[in-house]
Write a protein that holds these residues in place. Structure first.
Motif, mmCIF file in Angstrom:
data_model
loop_
_atom_site.group_PDB
_atom_site.id
_atom_site.type_symbol
_atom_site.label_atom_id
_atom_site.label_comp_id
_atom_site.label_asym_id
_atom_site.label_seq_id
_atom_site.Cartn_x
_atom_site.Cartn_y
_atom_site.Cartn_z
ATOM 1 N N GLY A 40 25.797 120.593 -10.423
ATOM 2 C CA GLY A 40 24.946 121.721 -10.785
ATOM 3 C C GLY A 40 23.547 121.595 -10.222
ATOM 4 O O GLY A 40 22.987 122.556 -9.680
ATOM 5 N N TRP A 41 22.976 120.390 -10.302
ATOM 6 C CA TRP A 41 21.608 120.214 -9.810
ATOM 7 C C TRP A 41 21.547 120.215 -8.286
ATOM 8 O O TRP A 41 20.589 120.714 -7.691
ATOM 9 C CB TRP A 41 21.020 118.918 -10.371
ATOM 10 C CG TRP A 41 20.897 118.957 -11.857
ATOM 11 C CD1 TRP A 41 21.567 118.192 -12.760
ATOM 12 C CD2 TRP A 41 20.077 119.850 -12.626
ATOM 13 N NE1 TRP A 41 21.218 118.551 -14.041
ATOM 14 C CE2 TRP A 41 20.308 119.557 -13.989
ATOM 15 C CE3 TRP A 41 19.183 120.863 -12.294
ATOM 16 C CZ2 TRP A 41 19.668 120.247 -15.012
ATOM 17 C CZ3 TRP A 41 18.548 121.545 -13.317
ATOM 18 C CH2 TRP A 41 18.787 121.241 -14.654
ATOM 19 N N VAL A 42 22.569 119.665 -7.631
ATOM 20 C CA VAL A 42 22.616 119.738 -6.170
ATOM 21 C C VAL A 42 22.787 121.190 -5.730
ATOM 22 O O VAL A 42 22.194 121.634 -4.739
ATOM 23 C CB VAL A 42 23.758 118.862 -5.625
ATOM 24 C CG1 VAL A 42 23.947 119.085 -4.131
ATOM 25 C CG2 VAL A 42 23.477 117.391 -5.905
ATOM 26 N N GLY A 43 23.587 121.941 -6.489
ATOM 27 C CA GLY A 43 23.791 123.346 -6.160
ATOM 28 C C GLY A 43 22.509 124.154 -6.226
ATOM 29 O O GLY A 43 22.336 125.119 -5.468
ATOM 30 N N MET A 44 21.605 123.776 -7.112
ATOM 31 C CA MET A 44 20.322 124.481 -7.190
ATOM 32 C C MET A 44 19.553 124.355 -5.878
ATOM 33 O O MET A 44 18.967 125.327 -5.392
ATOM 34 C CB MET A 44 19.483 123.921 -8.340
ATOM 35 C CG MET A 44 19.972 124.300 -9.708
ATOM 36 S SD MET A 44 18.810 123.754 -10.976
ATOM 37 C CE MET A 44 19.743 124.171 -12.444
ATOM 38 N N LYS A 45 19.557 123.154 -5.323
ATOM 39 C CA LYS A 45 18.835 122.951 -4.068
ATOM 40 C C LYS A 45 19.494 123.732 -2.937
ATOM 41 O O LYS A 45 18.804 124.280 -2.067
ATOM 42 C CB LYS A 45 18.810 121.456 -3.739
ATOM 43 C CG LYS A 45 17.773 121.079 -2.702
ATOM 44 C CD LYS A 45 16.383 121.392 -3.208
ATOM 45 C CE LYS A 45 15.325 121.076 -2.181
ATOM 46 N NZ LYS A 45 13.982 121.464 -2.655
ATOM 47 N N VAL A 46 20.817 123.800 -2.957
ATOM 48 C CA VAL A 46 21.534 124.547 -1.924
ATOM 49 C C VAL A 46 21.212 126.037 -2.024
ATOM 50 O O VAL A 46 20.945 126.703 -1.012
ATOM 51 C CB VAL A 46 23.048 124.304 -2.040
ATOM 52 C CG1 VAL A 46 23.814 125.211 -1.081
ATOM 53 C CG2 VAL A 46 23.372 122.843 -1.749
ATOM 54 N N THR A 47 21.234 126.582 -3.240
ATOM 55 C CA THR A 47 20.936 128.007 -3.400
ATOM 56 C C THR A 47 19.483 128.309 -3.043
ATOM 57 O O THR A 47 19.195 129.364 -2.457
ATOM 58 C CB THR A 47 21.218 128.458 -4.839
ATOM 59 O OG1 THR A 47 20.479 127.632 -5.753
ATOM 60 C CG2 THR A 47 22.692 128.347 -5.159
#
Length: 216
Positions: A40-47
């Protein structure tokens, strides 16, 4: 010798030691929730990167320049040792050699110490503009990079508190709340990104305006 169980001095049965299979099974049982939380936290950086890429290269470069400073100084508030102390405290409490309150005391100490360090880090992030000027970064990117750091600065208290609570709970094998919060945060990050970065449906944000000026 002091740590060995003496049946003559202590008639109670020795504590049972878990086998490696039980230990491995316990770790694997925690793995899915931990993986989802990190995802979830890695996905934030991707988005974030994807949304800024749609705005333009100026916004993406400014955010990357800001990350260079905030991530380098942000390591000071990582505070990854709480889980070790809480795990030891919980183990000692289960063995009856320490009070259960010890785990909570470690949490309070960690939050207090990181709270003081956070004030210093917030000052570093607030000084992003002057720091980038000293590094001779692109002058056209510095205003937006500094603005990006100021926005991130407001998140430091919540970031520190979440990190410490996550370690406090994970040390007690409670991992589902952190995974749920990470997924909710990812969804909120994507939604707010559309509203605040792309300006849907209210119009472009500051980054969008700056990007158009840079291209014109």
């Amino acid at each position: 010798m002091d740590n060995q169980h003496d049946p003559f001095l202590d008639p109670s049965p020795p504590p049972r030691v878990a086998s490696w299979r039980e230990t491995a099974a316990g770790i694997l049982a925690l793995a899915p929730a931990l993986f989802i939380g990190q995802l979830g936290w890695v996905g934030m950086k991707v988005t974030d990167t994807a949304l800024l890429g749609h705005v333009g290269t100026h916004a993406l470069a400014a955010a990357s320049l800001s990350d260079l400073w905030t991530m380098a100084s942000g390591v000071l508030i990582q505070g990854r040792v709480l889980g070790i102390f809480v795990g030891n405290a919980v183990g000692a409490a289960k063995a009856g050699t320490a009070p259960w309150q010890l785990a909570g005391e470690w949490l309070q100490v960690s939050v207090a110490v990181l709270g003081v360090i956070s004030c210093f880090v917030m000052g570093l992030w607030a000084a992003t503009g002057p720091v980038l000027r000293l590094t001779r970064a692109d002058a056209a990117l510095i205003p937006d990079a500094s603005y990006f750091s100021l926005v991130l600065l407001a998140c430091i208290p919540a970031r520190v508190l979440f990190s410490q609570l996550q370690q406090y709970l994970s040390a007690q094998r409670i991992v589902k709340p952190a995974a749920a919060v990470a997924l909710v945060g990812l969804a909120a990050n994507l939604l707010l990104g559309y509203l605040l970065v792309l300006g849907v449906p209210t119009g472009p944000s500051r980054f969008g305006t700056a990007s158009r000026h840079a291209r014109s």
